[in-house]
Structure formats: structure tokens, C-alpha cells
Motif scaffolding. Structure first.
Motif, PDB file in Angstrom:
ATOM      1  N   HIS A 113      21.998  54.091   0.834  1.00 43.77           N
ATOM      2  CA  HIS A 113      20.806  53.283   0.576  1.00 43.77           C
ATOM      3  C   HIS A 113      19.794  54.010  -0.335  1.00 43.77           C
ATOM      4  N   HIS A 117      17.864  53.226  -4.044  1.00 42.83           N
ATOM      5  CA  HIS A 117      16.465  53.364  -4.463  1.00 42.83           C
ATOM      6  C   HIS A 117      16.368  54.276  -5.687  1.00 42.83           C
ATOM      7  N   SER A 142       9.697  55.528   0.817  1.00 43.64           N
ATOM      8  CA  SER A 142       9.950  54.189   1.361  1.00 43.64           C
ATOM      9  C   SER A 142       9.405  54.085   2.783  1.00 43.64           C
ATOM     10  N   ASP A 314      13.569  46.984  -0.658  1.00 43.07           N
ATOM     11  CA  ASP A 314      15.031  46.889  -0.558  1.00 43.07           C
ATOM     12  C   ASP A 314      15.581  45.663  -1.291  1.00 43.07           C
TER      13      ASP A 314
HETATM   14 ZN    ZN Z   1      14.828  51.086   1.377  1.00 45.61          ZN
END
Ligand code: ZN
Ligand code: KG4
Length: 349
Positions: A113, A117, A142, A314
């Protein structure tokens, strides 16, 4: 010109995108945000998140394909977030991606993940990666993570374990976004409250209250936001008891935001200098913060890039692009690895 289908379901956004990999061009992005579902609880409820992903993932895939004017048969690569995140939420994306890849015999790439980003600033800005100076410092800020990673070169050259081997600093406790959200909750804003603090802070005095910038005089590149969170919560409670909260809210927001932004900038600057970085890539939900952007544009001595606002939080597009770079390196999963792919809730890498 591989067409990549990116699937993101690690937390509370069910997001699917079609990206043309070579040009980092987003052809479509379909996102179902669960924010309203979780708001009554003041945070994400994992079981509600995974059940909702199950209901929305196929509509999001259909919508992303339709908006891009394509279909599953024309997709060249499938990329899915498999780590880290809420395990039940991740599993929905992973299982769906595996089924599509297996049934249609398409290559599947598993994406971290945070690597998604990390590449989000390159979306829809062709040629940007070539223009930046390297090594580049990637500041991932984040809701769940705050970390500083040194990237040796353009994304195509990143080592598989970049997030571990390039890691130079991270939060020892709360993430910056988490601090924003928890303080926002005490101030009475809905979840996630970062953007409400940002908005109200514009009419407040950032010097009215002083909150700690933890570890600021230490040599470490690590962050700590829990002391700031506790100090802010105590101050807010005191002001509430005095019946002054509504009058002081804008000044409190501005002062809290200034402390978080300062704490981030102090370590970002140190990391840039220490690692002789030629550019700064600021990504993650908190990179949307207007004061943080203003501060970096004013004070940062190396070229600084941010994602477009729709790619800060996201989204499936960043997963598709990170998947494309890994696919170009030949890191698609073989048949056994595809069938065995699992969701990893707390993977560092
Ligand atoms: Zn995220
Ligand atoms: O990257 P992201 O979507 O989630 C994780 O992967 O964790 O970031 C969400 C975080 C939340 O904490 C939210 O409050 C914060 O980003 N955020 C902001 C702003 N917009 C989103 N924080 C401060 N100012 C903003 N404008």
C-alpha cells in the motif's frame, strides 16, 4: 502500453482504476468511500469495512472499466494491494484480483500500500520521474503511517524492498494523520477530521497555543505525535470547561496544525540534508494539507512534488501504477504464488 487494473481495499476506500502504465495516465478511477458508514463510530470498524467492500468491489470494477471505455479482456496486468491494512478488507481485494487473474490468465502483481502512495505523485504527470533529482526523499504522511524513505532513482529502478532498505525515519507512535484525526475528534469534528482542522485553521492564529514538537532537538529522523495529541486534548478539555471552546476553536486548529507541520518539516529537512537528496516527494492523505504544502513550497530547498488532490488519499490508480513498475521489472506472480497470495495485515514490507 500495458493497461493496468488497480484494486485498493486495504481500509475504508474501495477503489478501482484503469491506468495506462507507460505514460502514468489515469484512464478512470472509481472509488466508493465508506467514510459515512464509519462516522457514527468515530473511526473505521474493520468488520463493517470488509462487508462493505464485498458489496462494492464489483460495481467499482465495472464502473472503472466502463469509464475507461475498456473491458477485462483488454486489461494487460492486474495489480492489487495485499499489504498492510485491515486483513478482512485486504482479503476482498486480493481474492477478487486472484479470481480475475486466474480465470482470464492475466498477470497479477501484489502491491504494498505504501509503495502505491510513493508513486502517487507521478500519476497524470508524464515525464515527472525523469525530471526529479535523485536520491529523492519520499515522505509518506497518511492516516496510518508516517515515514521517510530514500529512493535511489526512478521508480522503475526501485529495489523490491525499498520501503525497508530505504527507510530512514518513521513515527514511533501515532501517524501524523492519526494525530490530526484524534485531535479533531476531541474538537467535535466528524471522522476523518484532518481536512476540517485544515479548513478552520485558515482563520486562526497558529501562535496562540504552543504544542510540543517532539524529538525536534534529537539526532533521530523518527517522529512522535502522541505527546502532542495528549497536550492538545488536555488544553481543549480545559478550554471546554471554561465555556470558550467555540471562540477558541480556530486558534486551536491553527496551533495544532502548526505543531504537526513543524514536526514534519524539521525531520524532512534533516533527512534531505543527511541523505543529500535532490528532490522531495510528499505523499499520503496529509499531503493534501494546505499549510504543509505552503510551508514546504516556502522553505524546502529542493524541488518538491505532491500528488494531485484526488490521488492523496487511498485510490486504485496509485496501486495500478506501482503494479506497472513492478510488472516492468518482471515481478508478476507465477501460478503457484498467484494461488497462494494472501493478505498481510502488518507487513513492514
Ligand atoms: Zn493510504
Ligand atoms: O492516505 P490516507 O487516505 O489513509 C491511509 O492510508 O492511512 O490518509 C487519510 C488521512 C486521514 O488521517 C485524514 O485526516 C488525513 O489523511 N487528511 C488530512 C487532510 N486531508 C486528509 N490531514 C490534514 N489536512 C488535510 N487537508
Amino acid at each position: 502500453m500495458p493497461l493496468v487494473l488497480g484494486i485498493e481495499s486495504s481500509c475504508d476506500e474501495c477503489s478501482v482504476s484503469v491506468v495506462e502504465g507507460e505514460g502514468a495516465r489515469v484512464l478512470s478511477l472509481a472509488t466508493h468511500s465508506q467514510v459515512k458508514l464509519h462516522q457514527p463510530y468515530g473511526g473505521v470498524v474493520p468488520e463493517i469495512a470488509s462487508r462493505n467492500h464485498l458489496e462494492t468491489i464489483h460495481p467499482m470494477i465495472d464502473e472503472a472499466l466502463a469509464r475507461a471505455g475498456t473491458n477485462l479482456g483488454s486489461i494487460d496486468v492486474i495489480a492489487v494491494t495485499n499489504r498492510p491494512g485491515l486483513v478482512g478488507a485486504l482479503l476482498v481485494g486480493v481474492t477478487t484480483a486472484k479470481a480475475i487473474a486466474y480465470a482470464l490468465k492475466k498477470p497479477l502483481v501484489a502491491v504494498h500500500h505504501l509503495e502505491g502512495h510513493a508513486v502517487s505523485a507521478f500519476l497524470d504527470t508524464p515525464g515527472l520521474a525523469q525530471k526529479l533529482g535523485y536520491p529523492a526523499l519520499i515522505a509518506i504522511v497518511s492516516g496510518g503511517h508516517t515515514c521517510l524513505v530514500v529512493a535511489p532513482g526512478q521508480p522503475q529502478t526501485w529495489p523490491e524492498d525499498l520501503l525497508a532498505s530505504g527507510l530512514v525515519g518513521r513515527s514511533r507512535d501515532d501517524a501524523a494523520g492519526e494525530a490530526f484525526d484524534k485531535i479533531a475528534k476531541v474538537l467535535g469534528f466528524p471522522y476523518p477530521g484532518g481536512k476540517f482542522i485544515d479548513e478552520l485553521a485558515r482563520s486562526g492564529n497558529p501562535k496562540k497555543y504552543h504544542f510540543p514538537r517532539a524529538l525536534s532537538r534529537k539526532e533521530t529522523l523518527d517522529f512522535s505525535f502522541s505527546g502532542l495529541k495528549t497536550a492538545a486534548a488536555m488544553e481543549i478539555e480545559k478550554i471546554r470547561k471554561q465555556g470558550q471552546l467555540e471562540n477558541e476553536k480556530a486558534d486551536l486548529c491553527a496551533s495544532v496544525q502548526e505543531a504537526i507541520v513543524d514536526a514534519l518539516w524539521i525531520k524532512i529537512k534533516l533527512a534531505l540534508d543527511r541523505n543529500r537528496c535532490g528532490s522531495l516527494i510528499l505523499v499520503g492523505g496529509v499531503s493534501a494539507n494546505s499549510r504543509l504544502r505552503e510551508k514546504l513550497m516556502g522553505e524546502c530547498h529542493v524541488p518538491t512534488v505532491f500528488p494531485k488532490s484526488e490521488y492523496c488519499t487511498d485510490n486504485g490508480a496509485m496501486i495500478a501504477l506501482a503494479g506497472f513498475f513492478r510488472y516492468a521489472q518482471g515481478r508478476e506472480l507465477g501460478k503457484n504464488a498467484l494461488l497462494g497470495l494472501s493478505a498481510l495485515p502488518s507487513a513492514r514490507y
